[in-house]
Design an enzyme around this catalytic site. Structure first.
Site, PDB file in Angstrom:
ATOM      1  N   HIS A   9      37.899  46.879  38.856  1.00 52.85           N
ATOM      2  CA  HIS A   9      38.432  46.162  39.999  1.00 52.85           C
ATOM      3  C   HIS A   9      39.782  46.406  40.103  1.00 52.85           C
ATOM      4  CE1 HIS A   9      40.301  43.460  37.470  1.00 52.85           C
ATOM      5  NE2 HIS A   9      39.329  43.149  36.696  1.00 52.85           N
ATOM      6  N   GLU A  79      32.885  40.444  32.844  1.00 45.95           N
ATOM      7  CA  GLU A  79      33.673  40.907  31.799  1.00 45.95           C
ATOM      8  C   GLU A  79      33.363  39.980  30.655  1.00 45.95           C
ATOM      9  OE1 GLU A  79      35.398  42.573  30.075  1.00 45.95           O
ATOM     10  OE2 GLU A  79      37.366  42.786  31.189  1.00 45.95           O
TER      11      GLU A  79
END
Length: 195
Positions: A9, A79
């Site tokens: 990202h 994550e």
């Protein structure tokens, strides 16, 4: 057979300052949005047949700005849950735990929203993602939009290595691409940290 395109990202305030952003949903900065838009021409050339993303907004927004369509949120692409280290920098952690290394020492438990994960748990999630993706590569390229540490674990597991080998890969910069492929039946890393 297609390639697996691993997209980190775009930049967030936390990635800029080095804070561990596991499950905290931190938005992209203006620079992060610009980097995501800059990925669009390259991703358009690959035309992924399937796209998966962490459900956090920084990943989903990167996919959107990168021109990816048909994105399927996948919680296994979240994550690493940093537990009690959520929001801290490595320097802050080392102030209370000298010599700390994420790959060797892991994290400490946090609150109910951030209980923490061991590296083996992160590896099990990436293995599950890879098990779902491998058959789809016969349709063409597959893209995943994820996070820095998760991308490293996913990559070394693609290569058939122990998750602790993730320390051997440089941290992917926000808004960059990695390409994982197969040649002569063997997985390999064809590119890493491509802007």
């Amino acid at each position: 057979m297609g390639e697996l395109i691993v997209i980190r990202h775009g930049q967030t305030e936390w990635s800029l300052s080095g804070r561990h952003a596991g499950r905290t949903d931190v938005p992209l900065t203006d620079a992060g949005e610009a980097a995501a838009r800059a990925l669009a021409p390259r991703l358009a050339r690959h035309r992924p047949a399937h796209v998966f993303s962490s459900p956090l907004s920084r990943a989903m927004r990167t996919a959107e700005l990168g021109g990816l369509t048909g994105v399927k949120p996948d919680p296994d692409l979240l994550e690493w849950d940093y537990g009690g280290y959520e929001g801290l920098t490595a320097e802050q952690i080392r102030a209370s735990r000298p010599g700390w290394d994420l790959w060797r020492d892991g994290v400490v438990p946090g609150d109910a929203d951030h209980p923490g994960e061991e590296l083996a748990q992160v590896a099990a999630r990436t293995d599950a993602v890879l098990d779902r993706i491998r058959p789809l590569l016969s349709d063409g390229d597959v893209a995943v939009v994820a996070h820095g540490h998760l991308a490293r674990v996913l990559t070394v597991r693609w290569l058939g290595l122990d998750a602790s080998a993730s320390r051997l890969l440089g941290h992917p910069h926000p808004g960059t691409l990695g390409f994982l492929a197969i040649e002569d039946g063997q997985p390999f890393l064809s590119a890493w940290n491509v802007p």
